[in-house]
Design a protein around this motif. Sequence first.
Motif, PDB file in Angstrom:
ATOM      1  N   ASN A 170      -8.010   2.330   1.659  1.00  0.00           N
ATOM      2  CA  ASN A 170      -8.641   3.618   1.120  1.00  0.00           C
ATOM      3  C   ASN A 170      -7.622   4.476   1.320  1.00  0.00           C
ATOM      4  OD1 ASN A 170      -8.470   4.404   3.908  1.00  0.00           O
ATOM      5  ND2 ASN A 170     -10.803   3.923   4.228  1.00  0.00           N
ATOM      6  N   HIS A 171      -6.286   4.168   1.781  1.00  0.00           N
ATOM      7  CA  HIS A 171      -5.131   5.259   1.891  1.00  0.00           C
ATOM      8  C   HIS A 171      -4.941   5.743   0.421  1.00  0.00           C
ATOM      9  CE1 HIS A 171      -1.692   7.137   3.455  1.00  0.00           C
ATOM     10  NE2 HIS A 171      -1.104   6.698   2.460  1.00  0.00           N
ATOM     11  N   GLY A 172      -4.831   7.504   0.660  1.00  0.00           N
ATOM     12  CA  GLY A 172      -4.627   8.068  -0.792  1.00  0.00           C
ATOM     13  C   GLY A 172      -5.855   8.047  -1.746  1.00  0.00           C
ATOM     14  N   CYS A 173      -6.934   7.559  -1.438  1.00  0.00           N
ATOM     15  CA  CYS A 173      -7.819   7.558  -2.316  1.00  0.00           C
ATOM     16  C   CYS A 173      -9.459   7.802  -1.604  1.00  0.00           C
ATOM     17  CB  CYS A 173      -8.067   6.320  -2.937  1.00  0.00           C
ATOM     18  SG  CYS A 173      -8.448   4.846  -2.151  1.00  0.00           S
ATOM     19  N   TYR A 174      -9.321   8.628  -0.576  1.00  0.00           N
ATOM     20  CA  TYR A 174     -10.359   8.812   0.194  1.00  0.00           C
ATOM     21  C   TYR A 174     -10.383  10.326   0.783  1.00  0.00           C
ATOM     22  CZ  TYR A 174     -14.481   7.510   3.189  1.00  0.00           C
ATOM     23  OH  TYR A 174     -15.813   7.488   3.656  1.00  0.00           O
ATOM     24  N   ARG A 175     -10.184  11.037  -0.244  1.00  0.00           N
ATOM     25  CA  ARG A 175      -9.883  12.591   0.126  1.00  0.00           C
ATOM     26  C   ARG A 175     -11.173  13.496  -0.360  1.00  0.00           C
ATOM     27  NH1 ARG A 175      -3.487  12.371  -2.019  1.00  0.00           N
ATOM     28  NH2 ARG A 175      -2.934  11.235  -0.151  1.00  0.00           N
ATOM     29  N   SER A 176     -11.467  13.330  -1.841  1.00  0.00           N
ATOM     30  CA  SER A 176     -12.381  14.340  -2.233  1.00  0.00           C
ATOM     31  C   SER A 176     -13.791  13.671  -2.034  1.00  0.00           C
ATOM     32  CB  SER A 176     -12.224  14.471  -3.837  1.00  0.00           C
ATOM     33  OG  SER A 176     -12.160  13.178  -4.540  1.00  0.00           O
ATOM     34  N   ARG A 177     -14.853  14.266  -2.358  1.00  0.00           N
ATOM     35  CA  ARG A 177     -16.351  13.856  -2.320  1.00  0.00           C
ATOM     36  C   ARG A 177     -16.356  12.744  -3.220  1.00  0.00           C
ATOM     37  NH1 ARG A 177     -21.184  17.900  -2.456  1.00  0.00           N
ATOM     38  NH2 ARG A 177     -20.181  18.546  -0.565  1.00  0.00           N
ATOM     39  N   TYR A 222       0.803  -1.074   0.128  1.00  0.00           N
ATOM     40  CA  TYR A 222      -0.154  -0.109  -0.037  1.00  0.00           C
ATOM     41  C   TYR A 222       0.874   1.151  -0.271  1.00  0.00           C
ATOM     42  CZ  TYR A 222      -3.840  -3.491   1.150  1.00  0.00           C
ATOM     43  OH  TYR A 222      -4.593  -4.229   0.975  1.00  0.00           O
ATOM     44  N   THR A 223       1.364   1.557  -1.168  1.00  0.00           N
ATOM     45  CA  THR A 223       2.360   2.712  -1.463  1.00  0.00           C
ATOM     46  C   THR A 223       2.311   2.974  -2.880  1.00  0.00           C
ATOM     47  OG1 THR A 223       4.652   3.561  -0.908  1.00  0.00           O
ATOM     48  CG2 THR A 223       4.313   1.045  -1.414  1.00  0.00           C
ATOM     49  N   TYR A 224       3.213   4.113  -3.198  1.00  0.00           N
ATOM     50  CA  TYR A 224       3.445   4.181  -4.490  1.00  0.00           C
ATOM     51  C   TYR A 224       3.772   2.984  -5.567  1.00  0.00           C
ATOM     52  CZ  TYR A 224       3.217   9.066  -2.930  1.00  0.00           C
ATOM     53  OH  TYR A 224       2.998  10.263  -2.093  1.00  0.00           O
ATOM     54  N   ARG A 262     -14.034 -11.849   6.510  1.00  0.00           N
ATOM     55  CA  ARG A 262     -13.097 -10.980   7.049  1.00  0.00           C
ATOM     56  C   ARG A 262     -12.713 -10.042   6.005  1.00  0.00           C
ATOM     57  NH1 ARG A 262      -9.103 -14.567  10.380  1.00  0.00           N
ATOM     58  NH2 ARG A 262      -8.755 -15.450   8.373  1.00  0.00           N
ATOM     59  N   VAL A 263     -12.555  -8.783   6.579  1.00  0.00           N
ATOM     60  CA  VAL A 263     -12.119  -7.912   5.588  1.00  0.00           C
ATOM     61  C   VAL A 263     -10.935  -7.023   6.272  1.00  0.00           C
ATOM     62  CG1 VAL A 263     -12.274  -5.635   4.266  1.00  0.00           C
ATOM     63  CG2 VAL A 263     -14.109  -7.511   4.052  1.00  0.00           C
ATOM     64  N   ILE A 264      -9.757  -7.101   5.690  1.00  0.00           N
ATOM     65  CA  ILE A 264      -8.724  -6.033   6.130  1.00  0.00           C
ATOM     66  C   ILE A 264      -8.607  -4.790   5.557  1.00  0.00           C
ATOM     67  CG2 ILE A 264      -6.247  -5.932   6.049  1.00  0.00           C
ATOM     68  CD1 ILE A 264      -5.857  -9.024   6.684  1.00  0.00           C
ATOM     69  N   LEU A 265      -8.826  -3.692   6.116  1.00  0.00           N
ATOM     70  CA  LEU A 265      -8.904  -2.501   5.539  1.00  0.00           C
ATOM     71  C   LEU A 265      -7.922  -1.477   6.183  1.00  0.00           C
ATOM     72  CD1 LEU A 265     -10.462  -0.118   4.055  1.00  0.00           C
ATOM     73  CD2 LEU A 265     -12.153   0.231   5.784  1.00  0.00           C
ATOM     74  N   HIS A 266      -7.054  -1.188   5.155  1.00  0.00           N
ATOM     75  CA  HIS A 266      -5.837  -0.410   5.557  1.00  0.00           C
ATOM     76  C   HIS A 266      -6.082   0.999   5.053  1.00  0.00           C
ATOM     77  CE1 HIS A 266      -2.184   1.600   3.733  1.00  0.00           C
ATOM     78  NE2 HIS A 266      -1.594   0.970   4.901  1.00  0.00           N
ATOM     79  N   GLY A 267      -5.630   1.909   6.099  1.00  0.00           N
ATOM     80  CA  GLY A 267      -5.997   3.149   5.920  1.00  0.00           C
ATOM     81  C   GLY A 267      -6.880   3.935   6.780  1.00  0.00           C
TER      82      GLY A 267
END
Length: 216
Positions: free
Chosen positions: A153-160, A61-63, A181-186
């Motif tokens: 959702n890291h980096g993709c949960y900013r704008s509406r 979960y990075t560039y 089970r869901v692993i949610l990072h961010g």
Amino acid sequence: MSTNSFFDGWRPQLVESANFVGDFDIPQIEALPDIVPLPKRLVRFDHRGSESNHQGWIHCYTYDQRFTQLVNHTEKYLQEIRAFDGFITPDCSLYRGAPLAVQIGNTYMNRAVGSYMQHHGIPVICNIRWADQSSYSFCFDGAPRNSTIACSNHGCYRSREDKYQFEAGFDQMMSELTPRRVILHGTPMPQLNEKYGKEVEIVYYPSDFAQTRRGF
């Protein structure tokens, strides 16, 4: 030695033992056995070398450029990753508006690398990445149903618009894959627990940025 996946024909050696599903022949990731515990923590691929504690799962979960070598030379990193508890498939980007061929290719490589790791005995959790509704026809292919999956959702949960597309894709993911089970990072999303908490376990793992800010 090949220098990248394009010149190597999209790494066919990664999927020699894979099964393929869907209209685009996406490699299948097998379900994580229920006896495998959830990760104690997540370790970013490009930080693995500085880790003395190997109790954690490797993630990307990075560039994209920070894990390009993992995709291009997966075999080279097999033993390093084997030292950790498990592996979450690469979070290859699916940008809204990008050509669908590129998005399909990135979904393919996500599953191809994971399939290779799984074939070599490493516990694997399938990471799910979507763009918008146009990606729903392929972005869930190859992921196990009724199992453990991951997303970020890291980096993709900013704008509406980001928030709308993430939550819409999450809903579609839940419908298509019915995970246990869901692993949610961010960023934590309490609304998802309210909506799905009775039927699925959603476990949050903070990003490196969030951990730094909190002094972890």
